[in-house]
Design a protein around this motif. Structure first.
Motif, PDB file in Angstrom:
ATOM      1  N   LYS A   1      -2.465   7.590  -3.203  1.00 53.22           N
ATOM      2  CA  LYS A   1      -2.579   6.889  -1.934  1.00 53.22           C
ATOM      3  C   LYS A   1      -2.542   5.387  -2.159  1.00 53.22           C
ATOM      4  O   LYS A   1      -2.785   4.899  -3.263  1.00 53.22           O
ATOM      5  N   GLY A   2      -2.246   4.670  -1.084  1.00 49.07           N
ATOM      6  CA  GLY A   2      -2.271   3.215  -1.163  1.00 49.07           C
ATOM      7  C   GLY A   2      -1.076   2.660  -1.913  1.00 49.07           C
ATOM      8  O   GLY A   2      -0.078   3.347  -2.173  1.00 49.07           O
ATOM      9  N   PRO A   3      -1.173   1.395  -2.323  1.00 51.62           N
ATOM     10  CA  PRO A   3      -0.034   0.710  -2.948  1.00 51.62           C
ATOM     11  C   PRO A   3       0.030   0.903  -4.470  1.00 51.62           C
ATOM     12  O   PRO A   3       0.640   0.092  -5.157  1.00 51.62           O
ATOM     13  N   PHE A   4      -0.617   1.968  -4.999  1.00 44.89           N
ATOM     14  CA  PHE A   4      -0.686   2.109  -6.451  1.00 44.89           C
ATOM     15  C   PHE A   4       0.699   2.119  -7.088  1.00 44.89           C
ATOM     16  O   PHE A   4       0.948   1.430  -8.077  1.00 44.89           O
ATOM     17  N   TRP A   5       1.614   2.954  -6.534  1.00 45.19           N
ATOM     18  CA  TRP A   5       2.933   3.053  -7.171  1.00 45.19           C
ATOM     19  C   TRP A   5       3.653   1.718  -7.151  1.00 45.19           C
ATOM     20  O   TRP A   5       4.310   1.349  -8.141  1.00 45.19           O
ATOM     21  N   HIS A   6       3.566   0.957  -6.081  1.00 43.19           N
ATOM     22  CA  HIS A   6       4.244  -0.336  -6.008  1.00 43.19           C
ATOM     23  C   HIS A   6       3.717  -1.284  -7.083  1.00 43.19           C
ATOM     24  O   HIS A   6       4.495  -1.996  -7.732  1.00 43.19           O
ATOM     25  N   HIS A   7       2.400  -1.290  -7.289  1.00 44.34           N
ATOM     26  CA  HIS A   7       1.821  -2.145  -8.323  1.00 44.34           C
ATOM     27  C   HIS A   7       2.228  -1.672  -9.717  1.00 44.34           C
ATOM     28  O   HIS A   7       2.529  -2.485 -10.593  1.00 44.34           O
TER      29      HIS A   7
ATOM     30  N   GLN B   1      -3.036   7.150  -8.892  1.00 50.02           N
ATOM     31  CA  GLN B   1      -3.460   7.507  -7.550  1.00 50.02           C
ATOM     32  C   GLN B   1      -2.231   7.903  -6.748  1.00 50.02           C
ATOM     33  O   GLN B   1      -1.102   7.547  -7.086  1.00 50.02           O
TER      34      GLN B   1
ATOM     35  N   GLY C   1      -6.826  -2.096 -11.244  1.00 52.00           N
ATOM     36  CA  GLY C   1      -6.668  -0.862 -10.485  1.00 52.00           C
ATOM     37  C   GLY C   1      -5.555   0.036 -10.956  1.00 52.00           C
ATOM     38  O   GLY C   1      -5.153   0.953 -10.231  1.00 52.00           O
TER      39      GLY C   1
ATOM     40  N   LYS D   1       4.060   5.712   8.330  1.00 55.22           N
ATOM     41  CA  LYS D   1       3.262   4.492   8.437  1.00 55.22           C
ATOM     42  C   LYS D   1       3.302   3.946   9.861  1.00 55.22           C
ATOM     43  O   LYS D   1       2.272   3.531  10.414  1.00 55.22           O
TER      44      LYS D   1
ATOM     45  N   GLU E   1       8.308   8.382   4.825  1.00 54.82           N
ATOM     46  CA  GLU E   1       6.987   7.780   4.624  1.00 54.82           C
ATOM     47  C   GLU E   1       6.842   6.502   5.455  1.00 54.82           C
ATOM     48  O   GLU E   1       5.765   6.216   5.988  1.00 54.82           O
TER      49      GLU E   1
END
Length: 654
Positions: free
Chosen positions: A359-365, A357, A352, A530, A526
């Protein structure tokens, strides 16, 4: 909140067992629910909390109006999204207050929080952050007057600085004068092309120490005997923010406004606010761009209130960090057959991550993957420069020798100086060139990430020239403009008192008092969003925005109640607040082995990458061209240079 979180379960159980409580009844219940065999086998599981709640239920059936324990449990379980039917069942057995009492308590907590926020604005130094909030309202049985709807709203947070911090009363007028004069002349951006020697040395010291840490924190060096040697100590911070209990910040969640942030609609402030106060507003790129746009459109209005002279915008560093990571992704992703991130993601099975992206956990990954890939590169370099088959072979090296090796790695394999030396020697090896370019960029990304956690705002400022050129060269024009605005504000338009406030209080905040407890303001916002949308959205998907607006200011209190209950019950401590990081050692070791086997850092004349998509562009060099030769700075200046009106006319005075 103090009354809700002051109830200590251990103290209460001791009081109930004492002579002032009910020692006989306590003893009977203990023997009924706790055998001698259990006392031997389950010493960690005692019946105190069970007996305490049994006594609470008995007491509640006789007198329920001022009973603290059911009130605390009601607030806690409501914050955990317990349904109304479950409330009614637990209320029937005397464990909780009624559902009606709990909803009224929520409303009262929210009203109290609003009054406290108003008091804080009057008597303390404060600033605001806000961001867009999208809440879907879904219904499962549609009617003409009951339709699904998507709310686009604005959520804000009031941040209250510690009591010892004050804003000068003349700050508003100081900013008006310096901004009016400073906006007439542009900052000399050619100065970023030649940073001062002290700044260059600080970045080098940080890079060398980070390379050293990759070795010292590896499993191979767990038993290194001289890790506490002074030679291996970190470089001094540039401008470290203070921490501790007296430097923690308070927050109040403001009522949600049903206004789409993408539009230019907003609220006015009172006359006295516009004259006597200055309000920093922190947000992501969209937020500050919209606010600056409002100020530009209204720069010739009749008074300071209409012109928004009382407002100063501050870009958040969390979204800046995300933009940096996405820029690295764009620069180095390549193809599956190259040496870039695409191949690394495939080898490390990081799914992924091939397309960015928001949205979602993209940056953390992505952030985690970049850190692991960087560690693999530098572990390989330690073995190459140290001439070792394994990292364990370097254990015999004294601290001074390890520092010299780290400096060699930085100067020859992880800096822009190393790239210039390759060019000077006429070396044509695309594998080595791109690997060095990646190392020089990733070290600065890791510096930015750590500086925001540790509160080193001086280190952040050292990175500004690099960030400006990277965003310009990478085609990220919006964040390029944000960096240009920061330079213009710091060097031309902000008075010294405002510079101090923004550096020390509006870039990073600390809610825990711990040294590593700093977070960018927009990241904290942010996290609040949440909670607004998910964690404490316990009123059903069909709840109206008006009702949510009335309740949401209670969220900070609910957080503290949940934290208080967590520390009262040992079983809750085993459930963490965050996911643990996956084991990285296998991935790092495997990728380092790939780098060594394919000789990415071993010079080979004519060693070229097969596909053009695998050749990473030098965003920093391209950024210099974009800023100065392509006149990006000139276009920005022409778009934001305007004369501010100074008149102060009020309708009631006419």
């Amino acid at each position: 909140m103090e009354s809700l979180t002051s109830l200590d379960f251990s103290v209460l159980s001791q009081q109930l067992q004492s002579s002032q409580g009910c020692p006989a009844l306590w003893s009977i219940l203990r023997h009924a629910g706790w055998s001698k065999e259990q006392a031997i086998c389950n010493s960690h599981k005692t019946p105190e909390n069970v007996i305490m709640n049994i006594l609470s239920m008995l007491s509640y059936t006789r007198f329920h109006r001022h009973h603290c324990l059911p009130m605390l449990w009601s607030i806690y379980l409501k914050s955990c999204s317990l349904s109304a039917r479950a409330f009614d069942a637990l209320h029937a057995i005397g464990l909780l207050m009624s559902y009606k009492w709990t909803t009224i308590a929520y409303s009262n907590i929210a009203k109290t929080a609003e009054h406290a926020a108003q008091e804080a604005v009057r008597n303390h130094a404060t600033f605001i952050s806000h961001d867009n909030l999208n809440i879907p309202k879904r219904v499962f049985s549609m009617r003409l007057d009951n339709q699904s709807h998507f709310h686009s709203a604005c959520a804000g947070t009031l941040w209250v600085l510690p009591d010892h911090i004050t804003f000068p009363k003349t700050l508003n007028w100081e900013l008006r004068e310096t901004r009016r004069e400073g906006s007439k002349t542009q900052y000399n951006f050619t100065e970023i092309l030649d940073p001062n020697p002290a700044q260059h040395q600080r970045l080098r010291d940080q890079g060398v120490y980070r390379i050293l840490r990759f070795l010292l924190e590896s499993p191979a060096f767990v038993n290194y005997q001289e890790r506490d040697d002074a030679v291996l100590s970190p470089p001094p911070p540039v401008n470290l923010l203070p921490c501790g209990p007296t430097h923690t910040i308070k927050q109040f969640i403001l009522c949600t406004a049903d206004i789409d942030e993408a539009s230019y609609e907003g609220n006015e402030k009172r006359k006295e606010t516009s004259i006597n106060r200055l309000i920093p507003i922190v947000g992501d790129q969209l937020t500050v761009e919209r606010l600056r746009g409002l100020a530009k459109y209204r720069h010739d209005d009749i008074n300071g209130l209409e012109r928004l002279d009382w407002l100063v915008t501050v870009n958040g560093f969390f979204h800046l960090e995300i933009a940096f990571a996405n820029s690295l992704h764009k620069q180095y992703v390549g193809t599956s057959g190259g040496i870039g991130l695409h191949r690394a993601f495939n080898l490390l099975n990081r799914k992924g991550l091939l397309s960015t992206q928001v949205k979602g956990p993209f940056w953390h990954h992505l952030d985690e993957a970049l850190a692991h890939i960087a560690e693999a590169h530098f572990r390989a370099l330690w073995m190459i420069v140290g001439k070792a088959a394994r990292l364990e072979d370097l254990l015999w090296q004294p601290p001074e020798a390890l520092v010299l090796l780290a400096e060699t790695i930085y100067d020859e394999y992880a800096s822009r100086r190393a790239l210039r030396m390759m060019q000077h020697r006429g070396e044509k090896d695309e594998f080595k060139h791109q690997s060095i370019l990646f190392n020089s960029d990733i070290l600065l990304y890791l510096d930015l990430h750590e500086a925001t956690c540790m509160g080193d705002v001086g280190c952040l400022e050292d990175l500004f020239p690099y960030l400006l050129m990277r965003f310009a060269g990478g085609g990220n024009n919006k964040y390029m403009i944000e960096m240009l605005e920061i330079f213009q504000g710091l060097h031309k338009e902000w008075p010294e008192s405002l510079k101090y406030i923004i550096r020390n209080h509006c870039w990073l905040i600390n809610r825990t008092g711990k040294r590593n407890g700093f977070v960018p303001v927009d990241r904290a916002q942010e996290q609040n969003i949440k909670d607004l949308k998910v964690t404490y959205h316990s009123f059903g998907r069909s709840a109206t925005l008006a009702y949510l607006t009335k309740i949401l200011p209670a969220i900070p209190v609910l957080r503290e109640v949940k934290k208080h209950i967590k520390w009262q019950l040992d079983t809750l401590l085993t459930r963490g607040d965050r996911h643990s990081s996956p084991a990285k050692e296998k991935d790092v070791a495997m990728y380092a082995e790939v780098i060594l086997n394919e000789g990415w850092y071993t010079y080979e004349a004519g060693h070229t990458l097969k596909k053009s998509d695998d050749r990473a562009k030098d965003f920093v060099t391209q950024g210099t061209i974009t800023l100065f030769q392509d006149k990006a700075i000139e276009r920005w200046w022409n778009g934001r240079s305007f004369a501010r009106v100074t008149q102060e006319k009020w309708l009631e005075e006419q």
